[in-house]
Design a protein around this motif. Structure first.
Motif, PDB file in Angstrom:
ATOM      1  N   SER A   1       8.111 -13.024  33.161  1.00 43.98           N
ATOM      2  CA  SER A   1       8.996 -11.871  33.283  1.00 43.98           C
ATOM      3  C   SER A   1       8.445 -10.996  34.394  1.00 43.98           C
ATOM      4  N   PHE A   2       9.203 -10.884  35.486  1.00 44.74           N
ATOM      5  CA  PHE A   2       8.735 -10.111  36.628  1.00 44.74           C
ATOM      6  C   PHE A   2       9.657  -8.927  36.826  1.00 44.74           C
ATOM      7  N   SER A   3       9.240  -7.793  36.265  1.00 46.19           N
ATOM      8  CA  SER A   3       9.944  -6.514  36.399  1.00 46.19           C
ATOM      9  C   SER A   3      11.223  -6.438  35.583  1.00 46.19           C
ATOM     10  N   SER A   4      11.482  -7.413  34.701  1.00 45.78           N
ATOM     11  CA  SER A   4      12.675  -7.341  33.869  1.00 45.78           C
ATOM     12  C   SER A   4      12.631  -6.084  33.010  1.00 45.78           C
ATOM     13  N   MET A   5      13.779  -5.441  32.847  1.00 45.66           N
ATOM     14  CA  MET A   5      13.832  -4.088  32.313  1.00 45.66           C
ATOM     15  C   MET A   5      13.638  -4.030  30.806  1.00 45.66           C
TER      16      MET A   5
ATOM     17  N   ILE B   1      13.913 -13.487  24.314  1.00 48.98           N
ATOM     18  CA  ILE B   1      13.903 -14.868  24.806  1.00 48.98           C
ATOM     19  C   ILE B   1      12.497 -15.317  25.178  1.00 48.98           C
ATOM     20  N   TYR B   2      11.668 -14.390  25.639  1.00 46.55           N
ATOM     21  CA  TYR B   2      10.311 -14.749  26.037  1.00 46.55           C
ATOM     22  C   TYR B   2       9.495 -15.168  24.808  1.00 46.55           C
ATOM     23  N   ARG B   3       9.560 -14.388  23.764  1.00 44.06           N
ATOM     24  CA  ARG B   3       8.792 -14.704  22.554  1.00 44.06           C
ATOM     25  C   ARG B   3       9.337 -15.926  21.840  1.00 44.06           C
ATOM     26  N   ALA B   4      10.652 -16.090  21.866  1.00 41.94           N
ATOM     27  CA  ALA B   4      11.235 -17.271  21.228  1.00 41.94           C
ATOM     28  C   ALA B   4      10.748 -18.545  21.917  1.00 41.94           C
TER      29      ALA B   4
END
Length: 476
Positions: A100-104, A87-90
């Motif tokens: 994204s803060f510490s997302s696994m 989702i971040y790259r999209a």
């Protein structure tokens, strides 16, 4: 009109049933308020095999919209190097800003207006902006070595960490909470140190909120794991009747409220995040990915214990194992990286030479792909083992004391993963959906919210939940 920003709270492994119980008892007022103003779902995972019901797999599936049989990300460290569009790259590709803060198990990214801090188990000094590395590296060391009395942090690192916090959002409330925690350990019972996990959550929230207010990304996720840890360790204290190996009255007096303590601490954080989302005009989503239940295997042998190396670097040096790097991952496991697959294979053979007198090998291995020069290994001795037990090195014929290499973590494993999870989207509707949602629905729902289509590559099997949301969504 531009779509609303989204703030995703990833509170790992909270249980729908325990949320229901403690909302009903009045212990979780902020969770009660969130559910009363949300479309809430119980979620299902993307796998049926219980061996794959791990958070680092399920969160990776959530972030990419891909099922495990599509992405094959099996280990906690695999996601950082996997090629799939998450989702971040999209969103970055569509010109959005993200955090994204510490997302696994998220692959690192660096994009203007965005921020990235890896989860504590995969931290590699790749935070963005780079100033976050001071914070992330310190926290990673504390999380990975929390049970290791022989591990210590230098005064310089402590000073740098404190200076970072003072510049990046450390709140008076957190300082006060730290003082109360230390006082409770000194004046009441040192075993109350288990509550320090809530202090880390508060520090995480301080730094995240400061970043979020400053950068106001279109999409941001915040992950914490403290209550998942408490459930794994103290479920038998919450519900001793479910277990054969039961804690005594003294232990129940100390740890019987540990899990409820974790939920209440997260409830307090949730209230803070609800206020943050309201002030920033963001849509708040709360998710757990999976949950937990009592772990009843191995009760006949005294419960499952974990043993961990005192010093992983010193251990590999002692075995004459050259490597590029080695990192602790979860509990009793490690990931070592090598220049060549031949070095990896030699390291595996050397470590496999260690065994107990009974013949049981000290370590087991989770093989990587043949072409990858990495070795994932961990101590497989699950029974309570004393420090003076004999270890035999078949490579040299030497005998060692078990306690020279490893120590036992105090808590007996008490919780295991359960497929149900919680997904609450704060639309204002208060609808509790009877039908379950898949974790694979989250990725298309977010893209739909931002007006974006699916990325190229493997077909996503989930469906957007937007058509199922309550009628008050537009006004939320």
């Amino acid at each position: 009109m531009a779509p609303r920003k989204v703030l995703m709270l990833e509170f790992n492994e909270l249980c729908p049933a325990l949320l229901d119980r403690w909302i009903a008892s009045g212990d979780l007022p902020h969770f009660a308020r969130l559910r009363a103003t949300s479309d809430s779902f119980v979620t299902t995972p993307d796998v049926e095999d219980s061996a794959l019901l791990e958070p680092w797999i399920q969160w990776y599936s959530t972030h990419t919209g891909l099922a495990y049989d599509q992405h094959r990300v099996f280990h906690l460290t695999d996601g950082a190097r996997a090629p799939h569009t998450d989702i971040y790259r999209a969103l970055i590709a569509a010109g959005r800003t993200v955090g994204s803060f510490s997302s696994m198990n998220v692959a690192p990214f660096a994009s203007p207006g965005s921020f990235f801090a890896a989860d504590p188990w995969t931290e590699q000094g790749d935070a963005f902006p780079p100033a976050l590395n001071t914070y992330n590296r310190f926290v990673s060391g504390q999380v990975r070595e929390y049970s290791n009395a022989s591990a210590s942090t230098g005064l310089a690192d402590q000073a740098n960490f404190l200076a970072f916090l003072l510049r990046h959002g450390l709140s008076a409330g957190t300082v006060s909470a730290i003082a109360r925690q230390l006082a409770s350990e000194k004046l009441s019972d040192p075993r109350l140190s288990y509550r320090r996990v809530a202090i880390l959550d508060r520090l995480q929230a301080d730094v995240f909120c400061a970043l979020y207010r400053r950068q106001r990304p279109d999409y941001a996720s915040f992950f914490i794991n403290s209550t998942a840890h408490l459930q794994h360790s103290y479920w038998r204290h919450l519900d001793p009747e479910a277990f054969t190996v039961r804690p005594d009255a003294d232990e129940i007096g100390v740890y019987g409220d540990a899990i409820r303590f974790g939920y209440r601490a997260m409830d307090a954080l949730l209230g803070r995040f609800m206020t943050l989302a309201e002030r920033q005009g963001a849509l708040l989503i709360f998710m757990t990915a999976l949950s937990q239940q009592p772990f009843l295997r191995h009760e006949e042998m005294g419960g499952q214990h974990f043993h961990r190396l005192h010093d992983i670097e010193g251990f590999l040096d002692r075995m004459d194992i050259a490597r590029l790097s080695v990192d602790p991952t979860m509990t009793h496991q490690y990931m070592a990286r090598f220049e060549t697959t031949a070095q990896r294979d030699a390291a595996r053979e050397r470590i496999a030479a260690l065994r107990m007198e009974s013949g049981r090998r000290l370590f087991d291995f989770a093989d990587k792909a043949e072409e990858e020069a990495q070795l994932y290994f961990g101590c497989q001795i699950a029974t309570r083992t004393e420090a003076d037990a004999t270890v035999i090195d078949d490579a040299t014929g030497a005998t060692l004391r078990f306690g020279e290499l490893l120590y036992r973590i105090d808590a007996i494993k008490s919780g295991r993963h359960h497929p149900d999870g919680a997904l609450w989207i704060r639309t204002g509707s208060g609808v509790r959906h009877a039908g379950q949602a898949s974790i694979l629905d989250v990725f298309p729902t977010l893209l739909d919210h931002f007006g974006l289509g699916m990325p190229e590559g493997p077909e996503r099997r989930g469906s957007s939940l937007l058509p199922r949301l309550g009628m008050q969504r537009a006004a939320a």
